[in-house]
Design an enzyme around this catalytic site. Structure first.
Site, mmCIF file in Angstrom:
data_model
loop_
_atom_site.group_PDB
_atom_site.id
_atom_site.type_symbol
_atom_site.label_atom_id
_atom_site.label_comp_id
_atom_site.label_asym_id
_atom_site.label_seq_id
_atom_site.Cartn_x
_atom_site.Cartn_y
_atom_site.Cartn_z
ATOM 1 N N CYS A 48 39.106 22.497 39.363
ATOM 2 C CA CYS A 48 39.132 23.235 38.896
ATOM 3 C C CYS A 48 40.306 24.107 37.883
ATOM 4 C CB CYS A 48 39.251 24.806 40.174
ATOM 5 S SG CYS A 48 39.752 26.458 39.789
ATOM 6 N N CYS A 51 43.383 26.096 40.450
ATOM 7 C CA CYS A 51 43.787 25.649 40.831
ATOM 8 C C CYS A 51 45.106 24.621 40.586
ATOM 9 C CB CYS A 51 43.358 24.355 41.427
ATOM 10 S SG CYS A 51 41.736 24.829 43.006
ATOM 11 N N HIS A 111 41.500 27.435 46.271
ATOM 12 C CA HIS A 111 40.521 27.926 45.922
ATOM 13 C C HIS A 111 39.264 29.085 46.376
ATOM 14 C CE1 HIS A 111 37.543 26.246 42.432
ATOM 15 N NE2 HIS A 111 36.584 26.402 43.458
ATOM 16 N N ASN A 151 36.016 40.559 38.344
ATOM 17 C CA ASN A 151 34.088 40.122 38.304
ATOM 18 C C ASN A 151 34.079 39.116 39.581
ATOM 19 O OD1 ASN A 151 34.259 41.555 35.946
ATOM 20 N ND2 ASN A 151 34.388 39.823 35.027
ATOM 21 N N SER A 159 32.794 33.163 35.516
ATOM 22 C CA SER A 159 32.947 31.669 35.087
ATOM 23 C C SER A 159 33.148 30.766 35.972
ATOM 24 C CB SER A 159 33.560 32.205 33.796
ATOM 25 O OG SER A 159 34.776 32.269 33.824
ATOM 26 N N HIS A 162 37.174 30.643 41.281
ATOM 27 C CA HIS A 162 39.148 30.620 42.295
ATOM 28 C C HIS A 162 39.227 31.656 42.311
ATOM 29 C CE1 HIS A 162 42.565 28.346 42.904
ATOM 30 N NE2 HIS A 162 42.766 30.008 43.045
ATOM 31 N N HIS A 164 40.575 35.421 41.563
ATOM 32 C CA HIS A 164 41.533 35.558 40.430
ATOM 33 C C HIS A 164 40.606 37.072 39.468
ATOM 34 C CE1 HIS A 164 37.996 33.620 38.007
ATOM 35 N NE2 HIS A 164 38.877 34.735 36.976
ATOM 36 N N GLN A 166 41.578 39.166 36.318
ATOM 37 C CA GLN A 166 41.322 39.905 34.651
ATOM 38 C C GLN A 166 42.820 40.684 34.255
ATOM 39 O OE1 GLN A 166 39.388 37.903 31.869
ATOM 40 N NE2 GLN A 166 37.832 37.685 33.512
HETATM 41 ZN ZN LIG Z 1 40.387 26.381 41.954
#
Ligand SMILES: [Zn+2]
Ligand SMILES: [Zn+2]
Length: 338
Positions: A48, A51, A111, A151, A159, A162, A164, A166
């Site tokens: 990843c 990570c 993750h 998203n 994409s 993990h 997150h 934006q």
């Molecule tokens: Zn990750």
């Protein structure tokens, strides 16, 4: 199924457009594409890019972070290195450099820990992170708006799994926000009231679409929902963004967000995919005192394995056709235990 009408048009006061509610055809024969639920991920993935301690595609190594981790997007859609000598646009057309800044915010080093699984205190820390980046990016002269979004799920094209979100700090104000800012201003000029306050009052008086409420925050499926399980989470006091909140307000809002997310995941006992967007006031120097910060969730599924397709009415015409009644969907979400 609720009593009363399930075939009508509803006005979306923040977007100034009609939504066609045609819930009487919800169970029409359907052979569209289905969506499979996701498999569980490990706590750390050596492949990843997000990570801790791993290399990103840019060759930069992530620090061994323990909490929230923010970095500039390695593939920005707007950025400081955008070409400034854009070729002249032909004829009547216009163009300009894609100025701005794009960042990634990892919610935690884990993750497999989604926003719904973060504790209320961790969500509070995230709210403060969003607040600080909005202030810092919004202060840049070229930045007119800061859009924060997540998203979640393969169906919305994420994409990297993990968890997150934006941040897009752009040299223009995104269309939906521009409209919301304008109609909020106009509503105030005409009535002396904040439009979003009127929405909250109407939702509370009606009550059928409220998912959760505490002393300073509220979560509801709006009367004018475009997506089946669309939901808004908002503070009860009007703030243009996350700045200037009391400690209690931050905690209440984090709590409302947490409850909403848990109800989503519990609805079908699966990680619930969505597009989450923070609706902040523009940072274009205008008077946005009537803008009421809120978070909008737009989930793409209308049944556990069924995607809401955007087609003729939505893509071709620009208005939504909803196959479901917001009151019914709110009841389902409310009943999904927290
Ligand atoms: Zn990750
Ligand atoms: Zn909004």
């Amino acid at each position: 199924m609720s009593a009363g009408n399930n075939w009508e048009e509803r006005w979306h006061p923040l977007r100034e457009e009609w939504i066609i509610i045609a819930a009487h055809r919800q169970d029409r024969p359907w052979r569209g594409e289905t969506v499979s639920s996701q498999t569980s991920a490990p706590e750390y993935d050596p492949d990843c890019h997000f990570c801790p301690g791993n290399l990103r595609v840019s060759g930069i190594r992530n620090e061994d972070y323990r909490g929230i981790f923010v970095f500039d997007n390695d593939h920005p859609c707007v950025g400081p290195h955008t070409p400034h000598d854009v070729p002249p646009a032909p004829g009547i057309y216009r163009n300009r450099p894609a100025e701005g800044l794009a960042r990634i915010v990892c919610y935690s080093p884990k993750h497999n820990l989604t926003l719904a699984e973060l504790g209320v205190s961790a969500i509070e820390e995230l709210l403060k992170t969003w607040r600080d980046h909005y202030a810092e990016l919004g202060d840049r002269p070229e930045v007119k708006h800061v859009l924060v979004f997540e998203n979640k799920g393969e169906v919305v094209g994420v994409s990297n799994p993990h968890p997150h979100c934006q941040i897009y700090a752009t040299n223009f104000v995104f269309k939906t926000i521009e409209t919301e800012a304008r109609v909020s201003r106009e509503h105030f000029e005409q009535t002396g009231r904040v439009l979003f306050q009127d929405i909250i009052t109407t939702e509370r008086d009606d009550g059928r679409r409220i998912i959760y409420e505490n002393s300073s925050a509220i979560a509801f499926v709006p009367y004018f929902a475009r997506y089946a399980y669309e939901c808004y989470v908002a503070p009860k006091t009007t703030h243009f963004g996350l700045a200037g909140w009391s400690k209690g307000e931050l905690r209440d809002f984090a709590q409302a967000l947490k409850v909403m997310l848990v109800h989503y995941d519990n609805l079908w006992r699966m990680p619930f995919p969505y597009v989450m967007t923070l609706h902040h006031a523009p940072t274009d120097g205008g008077d946005h005192s009537t803008f009421h910060f809120h978070i909008e969730f737009h989930p793409p599924l209308r049944k556990p394995n069924l995607l809401k397709y955007l087609a003729g009415p939505e893509i071709g015409g620009g208005n939504f056709l909803s196959d479901t009644l917001p009151e019914d969907k709110a009841e389902e979400l409310r009943n999904a235990s927290s």
